[in-house]
Design a protein around this motif. Structure first.
Motif, PDB file in Angstrom:
ATOM      1  N   LYS A  65     -56.525  42.123 -66.390  1.00  0.00           N
ATOM      2  CA  LYS A  65     -57.804  42.719 -66.415  1.00  0.00           C
ATOM      3  C   LYS A  65     -58.678  42.723 -67.918  1.00  0.00           C
ATOM      4  O   LYS A  65     -59.594  42.653 -67.688  1.00  0.00           O
ATOM      5  CB  LYS A  65     -58.020  43.533 -65.573  1.00  0.00           C
ATOM      6  CG  LYS A  65     -57.291  44.926 -65.665  1.00  0.00           C
ATOM      7  CD  LYS A  65     -57.358  45.879 -64.835  1.00  0.00           C
ATOM      8  CE  LYS A  65     -56.713  47.081 -65.019  1.00  0.00           C
ATOM      9  NZ  LYS A  65     -56.551  47.969 -63.764  1.00  0.00           N
ATOM     10  N   TRP A  66     -57.849  43.168 -68.792  1.00  0.00           N
ATOM     11  CA  TRP A  66     -58.365  43.610 -70.038  1.00  0.00           C
ATOM     12  C   TRP A  66     -58.865  42.726 -70.803  1.00  0.00           C
ATOM     13  O   TRP A  66     -59.841  42.964 -71.588  1.00  0.00           O
ATOM     14  CB  TRP A  66     -57.404  44.583 -70.804  1.00  0.00           C
ATOM     15  CG  TRP A  66     -57.670  45.961 -69.805  1.00  0.00           C
ATOM     16  CD1 TRP A  66     -56.871  46.659 -69.093  1.00  0.00           C
ATOM     17  CD2 TRP A  66     -59.136  47.069 -69.913  1.00  0.00           C
ATOM     18  NE1 TRP A  66     -57.465  47.739 -68.791  1.00  0.00           N
ATOM     19  CE2 TRP A  66     -58.564  47.983 -69.121  1.00  0.00           C
ATOM     20  CE3 TRP A  66     -60.207  46.793 -70.712  1.00  0.00           C
ATOM     21  CZ2 TRP A  66     -59.644  49.092 -69.095  1.00  0.00           C
ATOM     22  CZ3 TRP A  66     -60.948  47.770 -70.548  1.00  0.00           C
ATOM     23  CH2 TRP A  66     -60.745  48.798 -69.797  1.00  0.00           C
ATOM     24  N   PRO A  67     -58.348  41.307 -70.955  1.00  0.00           N
ATOM     25  CA  PRO A  67     -58.671  40.582 -72.161  1.00  0.00           C
ATOM     26  C   PRO A  67     -60.193  40.196 -71.640  1.00  0.00           C
ATOM     27  O   PRO A  67     -61.058  39.974 -72.501  1.00  0.00           O
ATOM     28  CB  PRO A  67     -57.921  39.365 -71.965  1.00  0.00           C
ATOM     29  CG  PRO A  67     -56.462  39.746 -71.462  1.00  0.00           C
ATOM     30  CD  PRO A  67     -56.758  41.043 -70.606  1.00  0.00           C
ATOM     31  N   ALA A  68     -60.549  39.951 -70.435  1.00  0.00           N
ATOM     32  CA  ALA A  68     -61.867  39.558 -70.114  1.00  0.00           C
ATOM     33  C   ALA A  68     -62.819  40.486 -70.189  1.00  0.00           C
ATOM     34  O   ALA A  68     -63.940  40.599 -70.623  1.00  0.00           O
ATOM     35  CB  ALA A  68     -61.913  39.210 -68.646  1.00  0.00           C
ATOM     36  N   LEU A  69     -62.440  41.857 -69.986  1.00  0.00           N
ATOM     37  CA  LEU A  69     -63.177  43.145 -70.045  1.00  0.00           C
ATOM     38  C   LEU A  69     -63.697  43.165 -71.468  1.00  0.00           C
ATOM     39  O   LEU A  69     -64.830  43.701 -72.034  1.00  0.00           O
ATOM     40  CB  LEU A  69     -62.545  44.047 -69.558  1.00  0.00           C
ATOM     41  CG  LEU A  69     -62.658  44.208 -67.972  1.00  0.00           C
ATOM     42  CD1 LEU A  69     -61.724  45.658 -67.634  1.00  0.00           C
ATOM     43  CD2 LEU A  69     -64.016  44.875 -67.501  1.00  0.00           C
ATOM     44  N   ARG A  70     -62.643  43.096 -72.505  1.00  0.00           N
ATOM     45  CA  ARG A  70     -62.739  43.328 -73.949  1.00  0.00           C
ATOM     46  C   ARG A  70     -63.760  42.243 -74.546  1.00  0.00           C
ATOM     47  O   ARG A  70     -64.450  42.487 -75.267  1.00  0.00           O
ATOM     48  CB  ARG A  70     -61.419  43.271 -74.595  1.00  0.00           C
ATOM     49  CG  ARG A  70     -60.501  44.381 -74.515  1.00  0.00           C
ATOM     50  CD  ARG A  70     -59.288  44.397 -75.132  1.00  0.00           C
ATOM     51  NE  ARG A  70     -58.761  45.632 -75.703  1.00  0.00           N
ATOM     52  CZ  ARG A  70     -57.621  45.938 -76.403  1.00  0.00           C
ATOM     53  NH1 ARG A  70     -56.775  44.856 -76.301  1.00  0.00           N
ATOM     54  NH2 ARG A  70     -57.563  47.004 -76.955  1.00  0.00           N
ATOM     55  N   ASP A  71     -63.582  40.921 -74.054  1.00  0.00           N
ATOM     56  CA  ASP A  71     -64.598  40.185 -74.324  1.00  0.00           C
ATOM     57  C   ASP A  71     -65.958  40.290 -73.881  1.00  0.00           C
ATOM     58  O   ASP A  71     -66.900  40.233 -74.773  1.00  0.00           O
ATOM     59  CB  ASP A  71     -64.315  38.620 -73.697  1.00  0.00           C
ATOM     60  CG  ASP A  71     -63.243  38.070 -74.246  1.00  0.00           C
ATOM     61  OD1 ASP A  71     -62.697  38.337 -75.256  1.00  0.00           O
ATOM     62  OD2 ASP A  71     -62.418  36.988 -73.667  1.00  0.00           O
ATOM     63  N   GLU A  72     -66.110  41.163 -72.838  1.00  0.00           N
ATOM     64  CA  GLU A  72     -67.558  41.513 -72.505  1.00  0.00           C
ATOM     65  C   GLU A  72     -68.001  42.710 -73.393  1.00  0.00           C
ATOM     66  O   GLU A  72     -69.270  42.671 -73.649  1.00  0.00           O
ATOM     67  CB  GLU A  72     -67.461  42.080 -71.036  1.00  0.00           C
ATOM     68  CG  GLU A  72     -67.421  40.917 -69.896  1.00  0.00           C
ATOM     69  CD  GLU A  72     -67.168  41.714 -68.456  1.00  0.00           C
ATOM     70  OE1 GLU A  72     -67.440  42.707 -68.332  1.00  0.00           O
ATOM     71  OE2 GLU A  72     -66.649  40.920 -67.760  1.00  0.00           O
ATOM     72  N   THR A  73     -67.282  43.423 -73.808  1.00  0.00           N
ATOM     73  CA  THR A  73     -67.581  44.846 -74.629  1.00  0.00           C
ATOM     74  C   THR A  73     -66.422  45.024 -75.728  1.00  0.00           C
ATOM     75  O   THR A  73     -65.397  45.392 -75.585  1.00  0.00           O
ATOM     76  CB  THR A  73     -67.429  45.927 -73.530  1.00  0.00           C
ATOM     77  OG1 THR A  73     -68.072  45.834 -72.334  1.00  0.00           O
ATOM     78  CG2 THR A  73     -68.008  47.517 -74.227  1.00  0.00           C
ATOM     79  N   PRO A  74     -66.994  44.538 -76.770  1.00  0.00           N
ATOM     80  CA  PRO A  74     -66.085  44.880 -78.080  1.00  0.00           C
ATOM     81  C   PRO A  74     -65.984  46.392 -78.219  1.00  0.00           C
ATOM     82  O   PRO A  74     -66.747  47.346 -78.054  1.00  0.00           O
ATOM     83  CB  PRO A  74     -66.898  44.336 -79.280  1.00  0.00           C
ATOM     84  CG  PRO A  74     -67.887  43.316 -78.728  1.00  0.00           C
ATOM     85  CD  PRO A  74     -68.236  43.920 -77.215  1.00  0.00           C
ATOM     86  N   GLY A  75     -64.846  46.702 -78.995  1.00  0.00           N
ATOM     87  CA  GLY A  75     -64.734  48.098 -79.437  1.00  0.00           C
ATOM     88  C   GLY A  75     -63.724  49.118 -78.321  1.00  0.00           C
ATOM     89  O   GLY A  75     -63.506  49.982 -78.490  1.00  0.00           O
ATOM     90  N   ILE A  76     -63.362  48.146 -77.290  1.00  0.00           N
ATOM     91  CA  ILE A  76     -62.527  48.962 -76.206  1.00  0.00           C
ATOM     92  C   ILE A  76     -61.059  49.119 -76.848  1.00  0.00           C
ATOM     93  O   ILE A  76     -60.493  48.250 -77.681  1.00  0.00           O
ATOM     94  CB  ILE A  76     -62.100  48.067 -75.206  1.00  0.00           C
ATOM     95  CG1 ILE A  76     -63.617  47.958 -74.186  1.00  0.00           C
ATOM     96  CG2 ILE A  76     -61.071  48.633 -73.941  1.00  0.00           C
ATOM     97  CD1 ILE A  76     -64.257  48.985 -73.585  1.00  0.00           C
ATOM     98  N   GLU A  77     -60.517  50.460 -76.893  1.00  0.00           N
ATOM     99  CA  GLU A  77     -59.178  50.641 -77.285  1.00  0.00           C
ATOM    100  C   GLU A  77     -58.316  51.128 -76.098  1.00  0.00           C
ATOM    101  O   GLU A  77     -58.759  51.716 -74.956  1.00  0.00           O
ATOM    102  CB  GLU A  77     -59.333  51.965 -78.078  1.00  0.00           C
ATOM    103  CG  GLU A  77     -58.196  52.663 -78.862  1.00  0.00           C
ATOM    104  CD  GLU A  77     -58.555  53.799 -79.484  1.00  0.00           C
ATOM    105  OE1 GLU A  77     -57.688  54.861 -79.354  1.00  0.00           O
ATOM    106  OE2 GLU A  77     -59.378  53.830 -80.426  1.00  0.00           O
TER     107      GLU A  77
END
Length: 220
Positions: A65-77
């Protein structure tokens, strides 16, 4: 209906209150939203509310789930807060910015190899079995000095210690013990405290609190 923004405000208010009691700045406490077993649709409202640090228990679930979410919102840790198998070390190093469950020499060696190969160096917290519970991960208190020495020798970026106190007992003595162990070993990071004991953890020095239910509501 669960309101992610309101829930996040409530948890941040708890952190602010406890930090004030301890004479600390709230900004010294990192709120990790533990999103294990929650899908992307449940996570997006918290991202929209401003949350940028998230925790997952399993490498495979996070990969889904996280690769796509990180593409949507940069700066996720992204933090791994669950147990890690040595054969998943390479995947964990590729995906996570911090690993909170370093608990044995074989994992230290696997992480060191993965970091050397990839060039990525996520922060590492050494997990201590603070209540000496056979069913829990973490190294024993007696084995901590040797494990820290191995991690440092392998040049892992050791950021601090992590622990989960026993259930249904007062957590404060366990948090205080973890804080003492960190001081004794020259470490500043303390990953401790969850939904039910955030304020206690912060007053006793937590730098990272791992909160799931209070932010996402009860899992189905």
């Amino acid at each position: 209906m669960h309101d992610a923004a309101s829930a996040r405000r409530d948890v941040l208010a708890q952190i602010e209150k406890a930090a004030g009691i301890a004479g600390r700045l709230p900004a010294t406490v990192n709120l990790i939203a533990v999103s294990k077993m929650h899908d992307a649709d449940a996570i997006r409202p918290l991202i929209a509310a401003g949350q940028r640090v998230f925790g997952e228990n399993r490498v495979q679930e996070a990969q889904g789930k996280w690769p796509a979410l990180r593409d949507e919102t940069p700066g996720i840790e992204l933090h791994l807060v669950g147990q890690l198998q040595s054969n998943k070390a390479e995947d964990a190093v590729a995906l996570f910015d911090a690993i909170h469950s370093v608990d044995r020499p074989s994992l230290v060696a696997a992480l060191a190899r993965a970091m050397d190969r990839s060039g990525r160096r996520p922060d590492c917290f050494v997990q201590v079995n603070i209540g000496d519970e056979p069913q829990k991960g973490g190294c024993s208190i007696g084995d901590l000095p040797a494990l820290l020495a191995e991690a440092r020798s392998a040049t892992l970026p050791v950021a601090g210690l992590m622990a989960v106190p026993p259930l249904d007992v007062e957590p404060a003595p366990y948090f205080a013990l973890l804080a003492k162990l960190a001081r004794d070993h020259g470490l500043e990071g303390l990953s401790m405290g969850m939904s039910g004991d955030v304020e206690t953890a912060v007053t006793l020095g937590a730098t990272h609190v791992r909160v799931g239910t209070a932010l996402f509501g009860e899992r189905a």
